[in-house]
Design a protein around this motif. Structure first.
Motif, mmCIF file in Angstrom:
data_model
loop_
_atom_site.group_PDB
_atom_site.id
_atom_site.type_symbol
_atom_site.label_atom_id
_atom_site.label_comp_id
_atom_site.label_asym_id
_atom_site.label_seq_id
_atom_site.Cartn_x
_atom_site.Cartn_y
_atom_site.Cartn_z
ATOM 1 N N VAL A 1 0.878 -1.180 -0.165
ATOM 2 C CA VAL A 1 0.135 -0.040 0.012
ATOM 3 C C VAL A 1 0.902 1.299 -0.073
ATOM 4 O O VAL A 1 0.486 2.065 -0.617
ATOM 5 N N GLY A 2 1.697 1.172 0.750
ATOM 6 C CA GLY A 2 2.886 2.281 0.851
ATOM 7 C C GLY A 2 3.333 2.701 -0.508
ATOM 8 O O GLY A 2 3.385 3.923 -0.972
ATOM 9 N N ARG A 3 3.759 1.409 -1.136
ATOM 10 C CA ARG A 3 4.500 1.756 -2.445
ATOM 11 C C ARG A 3 3.546 2.404 -3.530
ATOM 12 O O ARG A 3 3.712 3.059 -4.482
ATOM 13 N N PHE A 4 2.173 1.833 -3.463
ATOM 14 C CA PHE A 4 1.101 2.214 -4.306
ATOM 15 C C PHE A 4 0.514 3.665 -3.999
ATOM 16 O O PHE A 4 0.855 4.503 -5.062
ATOM 17 N N LEU A 5 0.708 4.003 -2.892
ATOM 18 C CA LEU A 5 0.521 5.641 -2.576
ATOM 19 C C LEU A 5 1.539 6.460 -3.066
ATOM 20 O O LEU A 5 1.433 7.626 -3.382
ATOM 21 N N ASP A 6 2.881 6.118 -2.865
ATOM 22 C CA ASP A 6 3.833 7.033 -3.238
ATOM 23 C C ASP A 6 4.266 6.896 -4.708
ATOM 24 O O ASP A 6 5.240 7.712 -5.126
ATOM 25 N N ASN A 7 3.665 6.033 -5.531
ATOM 26 C CA ASN A 7 4.029 5.899 -7.029
ATOM 27 C C ASN A 7 3.556 6.808 -7.619
ATOM 28 O O ASN A 7 2.475 7.073 -8.014
ATOM 29 N N GLU A 8 4.595 7.650 -8.037
ATOM 30 C CA GLU A 8 4.241 9.167 -8.878
ATOM 31 C C GLU A 8 3.792 8.588 -10.162
ATOM 32 O O GLU A 8 3.290 9.608 -11.116
ATOM 33 N N TYR B 1 -3.327 6.182 -11.736
ATOM 34 C CA TYR B 1 -4.316 6.902 -11.276
ATOM 35 C C TYR B 1 -3.813 8.409 -10.758
ATOM 36 O O TYR B 1 -2.689 8.647 -10.935
ATOM 37 N N ASP B 2 -5.063 9.508 -11.060
ATOM 38 C CA ASP B 2 -4.423 10.782 -10.968
ATOM 39 C C ASP B 2 -3.742 11.279 -10.097
ATOM 40 O O ASP B 2 -2.321 12.047 -10.215
ATOM 41 N N SER B 3 -4.047 10.924 -8.808
ATOM 42 C CA SER B 3 -3.365 11.618 -7.515
ATOM 43 C C SER B 3 -3.312 10.660 -6.330
ATOM 44 O O SER B 3 -3.875 9.662 -6.581
ATOM 45 N N GLN B 4 -2.356 11.285 -5.691
ATOM 46 C CA GLN B 4 -2.317 10.391 -4.285
ATOM 47 C C GLN B 4 -3.691 10.489 -3.553
ATOM 48 O O GLN B 4 -3.672 9.278 -2.927
ATOM 49 N N ARG B 5 -4.466 11.305 -3.539
ATOM 50 C CA ARG B 5 -5.690 11.305 -2.894
ATOM 51 C C ARG B 5 -6.605 10.096 -3.433
ATOM 52 O O ARG B 5 -7.319 9.322 -2.810
ATOM 53 N N ILE C 1 -7.954 6.839 -1.729
ATOM 54 C CA ILE C 1 -9.434 6.287 -1.767
ATOM 55 C C ILE C 1 -9.511 4.879 -2.097
ATOM 56 O O ILE C 1 -10.222 4.189 -1.571
ATOM 57 N N ILE C 2 -8.804 4.407 -3.356
ATOM 58 C CA ILE C 2 -8.731 3.177 -3.818
ATOM 59 C C ILE C 2 -8.346 2.158 -2.712
ATOM 60 O O ILE C 2 -8.964 1.165 -2.368
ATOM 61 N N CYS C 3 -7.181 2.499 -1.668
ATOM 62 C CA CYS C 3 -6.683 1.849 -0.712
ATOM 63 C C CYS C 3 -7.631 1.573 0.281
ATOM 64 O O CYS C 3 -7.995 0.685 0.983
ATOM 65 N N LEU C 4 -8.362 2.689 0.657
ATOM 66 C CA LEU C 4 -9.536 2.675 1.790
ATOM 67 C C LEU C 4 -10.508 1.752 1.495
ATOM 68 O O LEU C 4 -11.272 0.921 2.173
ATOM 69 N N VAL C 5 -11.101 1.839 0.235
ATOM 70 C CA VAL C 5 -12.223 1.056 -0.438
ATOM 71 C C VAL C 5 -11.827 -0.476 -0.177
ATOM 72 O O VAL C 5 -12.697 -1.014 -0.109
ATOM 73 N N SER C 6 -10.533 -0.551 -0.805
ATOM 74 C CA SER C 6 -10.069 -2.147 -0.895
ATOM 75 C C SER C 6 -9.924 -2.519 0.504
ATOM 76 O O SER C 6 -10.378 -3.734 0.788
ATOM 77 N N PHE C 7 -9.562 -1.727 1.336
ATOM 78 C CA PHE C 7 -9.534 -2.151 2.814
ATOM 79 C C PHE C 7 -10.724 -2.484 3.180
ATOM 80 O O PHE C 7 -10.973 -3.913 3.991
ATOM 81 N N VAL C 8 -11.754 -1.748 3.189
ATOM 82 C CA VAL C 8 -13.176 -1.880 3.684
ATOM 83 C C VAL C 8 -13.710 -3.093 3.222
ATOM 84 O O VAL C 8 -14.335 -3.730 3.680
ATOM 85 N N LEU C 9 -13.662 -3.079 1.791
ATOM 86 C CA LEU C 9 -14.034 -4.403 1.178
ATOM 87 C C LEU C 9 -13.507 -5.761 1.519
ATOM 88 O O LEU C 9 -14.294 -6.690 2.030
#
Length: 129
Positions: free
Chosen positions: A75-82, A86-90, A94-102
């Motif tokens: 998840v950290g690498r996905f979030l930090d991957n410039e 996907y458009d933005s870190q935000r 959100i993708i990570c949060l939704v994946s976590f919840v699901l």
């Protein structure tokens, strides 16, 4: 290397560290900390004893926490991957949060049915004896 050392006293450093917990960002993360502190011990105590013997429960705990660490790295690498598609870190957050919840929700649904099955089999065993 000396320029990395702080000139503040240990008290000021400790006070500054504790003040981090009162920031808005940390308040947003506090539900995650509560989840980790309360739900994971329940999962490990309840399901660890059902699916693993006393001899293998140590391996279960090691695997559980290694997977948690691996998930944090991914998840950290996905979030930090410039260079992400996907458009933005935000948006990635959100993708990570939704994946976590699901994923967590699916695990809780499976656990719910496992609890019902265990309770049902226990009540049948008590009726027989």
């Amino acid at each position: 290397m000396k320029e990395d050392l702080s000139t503040k006293s240990w008290y000021e450093e400790a006070k500054g560290t504790l003040q981090i917990f009162l920031t808005r960002e940390m308040m947003y993360l506090s539900p995650l900390f509560m989840y980790t502190g309360f739900n994971q011990p329940y999962q490990q105590a309840t399901f660890g004893n059902r699916f693993f013997t006393k001899r293998t429960i140590g391996a279960e705990l090691i695997i559980f926490h290694l997977m948690e660490i691996l998930g944090a790295i991914v998840v950290g690498r996905f979030l930090d991957n410039e260079k992400s598609k996907y458009d933005s870190q935000r948006k990635r957050a959100i993708i990570c949060l939704v994946s976590f919840v699901l994923i967590n929700g699916a695990g809780n649904v499976i656990a719910f049915f496992q609890e019902i099955s265990a309770k049902h089999s226990t009540s049948i065993a008590n009726d027989i004896s």
